[in-house]
Design an enzyme around this catalytic site. Structure first.
Site, PDB file in Angstrom:
ATOM      1  N   HIS A   1      -6.829  -4.857   9.913  1.00  0.00           N
ATOM      2  CA  HIS A   1      -6.634  -4.636   8.472  1.00  0.00           C
ATOM      3  C   HIS A   1      -5.369  -5.331   7.959  1.00  0.00           C
ATOM      4  O   HIS A   1      -4.434  -5.591   8.688  1.00  0.00           O
ATOM      5  CB  HIS A   1      -6.669  -3.148   8.101  1.00  0.00           C
ATOM      6  CG  HIS A   1      -5.508  -2.315   8.532  1.00  0.00           C
ATOM      7  ND1 HIS A   1      -5.647  -0.985   8.884  1.00  0.00           N
ATOM      8  CD2 HIS A   1      -4.196  -2.580   8.649  1.00  0.00           C
ATOM      9  CE1 HIS A   1      -4.466  -0.489   9.189  1.00  0.00           C
ATOM     10  NE2 HIS A   1      -3.564  -1.439   9.064  1.00  0.00           N
TER      11      HIS A   1
ATOM     12  N   GLU B   1      -9.350  -2.073   5.073  1.00  0.00           N
ATOM     13  CA  GLU B   1      -9.958  -1.746   6.353  1.00  0.00           C
ATOM     14  C   GLU B   1     -11.207  -2.599   6.614  1.00  0.00           C
ATOM     15  O   GLU B   1     -11.869  -3.041   5.667  1.00  0.00           O
ATOM     16  CB  GLU B   1     -10.364  -0.264   6.342  1.00  0.00           C
ATOM     17  CG  GLU B   1      -9.200   0.700   6.249  1.00  0.00           C
ATOM     18  CD  GLU B   1      -8.528   0.971   7.589  1.00  0.00           C
ATOM     19  OE1 GLU B   1      -8.224  -0.002   8.309  1.00  0.00           O
ATOM     20  OE2 GLU B   1      -8.292   2.153   7.895  1.00  0.00           O
TER      21      GLU B   1
ATOM     22  N   ASN C   1      -6.908  -2.903  14.025  1.00  0.00           N
ATOM     23  CA  ASN C   1      -8.325  -3.191  13.760  1.00  0.00           C
ATOM     24  C   ASN C   1      -8.489  -4.401  12.835  1.00  0.00           C
ATOM     25  O   ASN C   1      -9.579  -4.680  12.351  1.00  0.00           O
ATOM     26  CB  ASN C   1      -9.024  -1.962  13.154  1.00  0.00           C
ATOM     27  CG  ASN C   1      -8.430  -1.533  11.812  1.00  0.00           C
ATOM     28  OD1 ASN C   1      -7.618  -2.247  11.240  1.00  0.00           O
ATOM     29  ND2 ASN C   1      -8.857  -0.389  11.316  1.00  0.00           N
TER      30      ASN C   1
ATOM     31  N   ASP D   1       0.816  -1.216   0.000  1.00  0.00           N
ATOM     32  CA  ASP D   1       0.000   0.000   0.000  1.00  0.00           C
ATOM     33  C   ASP D   1       0.852   1.270   0.000  1.00  0.00           C
ATOM     34  O   ASP D   1       2.063   1.224   0.174  1.00  0.00           O
ATOM     35  CB  ASP D   1      -0.957  -0.010   1.203  1.00  0.00           C
ATOM     36  CG  ASP D   1      -0.263  -0.473   2.487  1.00  0.00           C
ATOM     37  OD1 ASP D   1       0.978  -0.418   2.557  1.00  0.00           O
ATOM     38  OD2 ASP D   1      -0.972  -0.889   3.412  1.00  0.00           O
TER      39      ASP D   1
HETATM   40  C1  GLP Z   1      -0.163   0.121   8.434  1.00  0.00           C
HETATM   41  C2  GLP Z   1       0.041  -0.696   7.171  1.00  0.00           C
HETATM   42  C3  GLP Z   1      -0.241  -2.161   7.409  1.00  0.00           C
HETATM   43  C4  GLP Z   1       0.472  -2.621   8.672  1.00  0.00           C
HETATM   44  C5  GLP Z   1      -0.087  -1.885   9.833  1.00  0.00           C
HETATM   45  C6  GLP Z   1       0.491  -2.289  11.173  1.00  0.00           C
HETATM   46  O1  GLP Z   1      -1.443   0.611   8.587  1.00  0.00           O
HETATM   47  N1  GLP Z   1      -0.735  -0.229   6.086  1.00  0.00           N
HETATM   48  O2  GLP Z   1       0.177  -2.904   6.272  1.00  0.00           O
HETATM   49  O3  GLP Z   1       0.302  -4.011   8.842  1.00  0.00           O
HETATM   50  O4  GLP Z   1       0.196  -0.513   9.625  1.00  0.00           O
HETATM   51  O5  GLP Z   1       1.555  -1.489  11.536  1.00  0.00           O
HETATM   52  P1  GLP Z   1       2.476  -1.736  12.780  1.00  0.00           P
HETATM   53  O6  GLP Z   1       3.378  -2.838  12.437  1.00  0.00           O
HETATM   54  O7  GLP Z   1       3.226  -0.432  12.954  1.00  0.00           O
HETATM   55  O8  GLP Z   1       1.594  -2.045  13.933  1.00  0.00           O
END
Ligand code: GLP
Length: 247
Positions: A138, A143, A136, A67
């Site tokens: 995702h 989402e 959440n 993304d």
């Molecule tokens: C972002 C990314 C996700 C990732 C998530 C978790 O929102 N788009 O792909 O898995 O964060 O991030 P973290 O590892 O900082 O908890």
């Protein structure tokens, strides 16, 4: 689902890196989906270390990031493209032309998402998707919703997701873009293998919900329960709420 639990986040991240290296040595022209976030940072560190030590050769690999924020691209502070450059791309022998990240600055985002999907297909689809999980549930930026998009698409980010990404924007969640481009859930689930990495106590509840709750688009990561080849790599904290001996 195969769940493996390590004592620390660093060990879990190294284990995820070893899985990637294993795939890469079995298939040097690996097509791999890559995540951003805090969780994979030590995994990327381990991959860079392995490359420096001659244990990981990316010269024939192709990567597709999951993304990117709308409005941001290569060279923009806060973009996932910049994140990938500083944590992986600048340190390994991955051909820049085969390190794909959606361009959040594309003048025509509809063309950008269609072209991304085409490029993934032309590469033969993902051999491996390495994933993190949002608080959440995702995956990428898919989402929680009543229905999910199968293909790469544009999404409106939820407030909790913008807050979770505030660190990339000097701690100001209001500065986090409101929209993003994300690989679709279908494109992710078509990956032949999946590695999901989650660490830390803040992920315990959602990991338990995604792995042992009912499959629901309200928890996008729960759809992985239907995938035939998933390895979930956790540290003890992230595994804390899993029902005992279920796995
Ligand atoms: C972002 C990314 C996700 C990732 C998530 C978790 O929102 N788009 O792909 O898995 O964060 O991030 P973290 O590892 O900082 O908890």
């Amino acid at each position: 689902m195969h769940v493996v639990v390590y004592t620390t986040a660093t060990r879990a991240a190294s284990a995820a890196a070893s899985l990637v290296i294993g795939h890469l040595s079995r298939k040097p022209e690996l097509v791999v989906g890559l995540p951003t976030g805090n969780t994979p940072i030590p995994m990327y560190r381990a991959l860079v270390r392995a490359h420096v030590n001659g244990r990981a050769d990316f010269s024939r690999a192709t990567t597709f990031n999951l993304d990117e924020f709308v409005g941001l691209g290569k060279g923009d502070a806060g973009s996932y493209h910049s994140f990938m450059a500083s944590h992986l791309f600048d340190h390994v022998n991955l051909a820049r032309g085969r390190a794909h990240v959606l361009d959040g600055r594309a003048a025509d985002w509809r063309e950008e998402i269609a072209a991304y999907e085409r490029r993934i297909r032309r590469s033969g689809g993902l051999d491996l998707a390495v994933l993190g999980i949002g608080g959440n549930g995702h995956l990428g930026f898919n989402e929680p919703a009543e229905a999910l998009e199968a293909q790469t698409h544009r999404v409106t980010l939820r407030p909790e997701t913008r807050r979770a990404n505030a660190q990339l924007f000097g701690g100001r969640w209001q500065a986090v873009p409101t929209h993003a481009l994300s690989m679709g859930i279908g494109t992710i689930l078509r990956a032949r293998s999946v590695v999901l990495l989650a660490t830390g106590p803040a992920k315990a509840r959602i990991v338990a919900r995604a792995l042992s709750g009912r499959v629901s688009t309200r928890v996008p990561a729960s759809l992985l329960q239907a995938h035939p080849d998933v390895v979930v790599v956790l540290d003890r904290d992230a595994a804390a709420a899993l029902p005992a001996r279920r796995f």
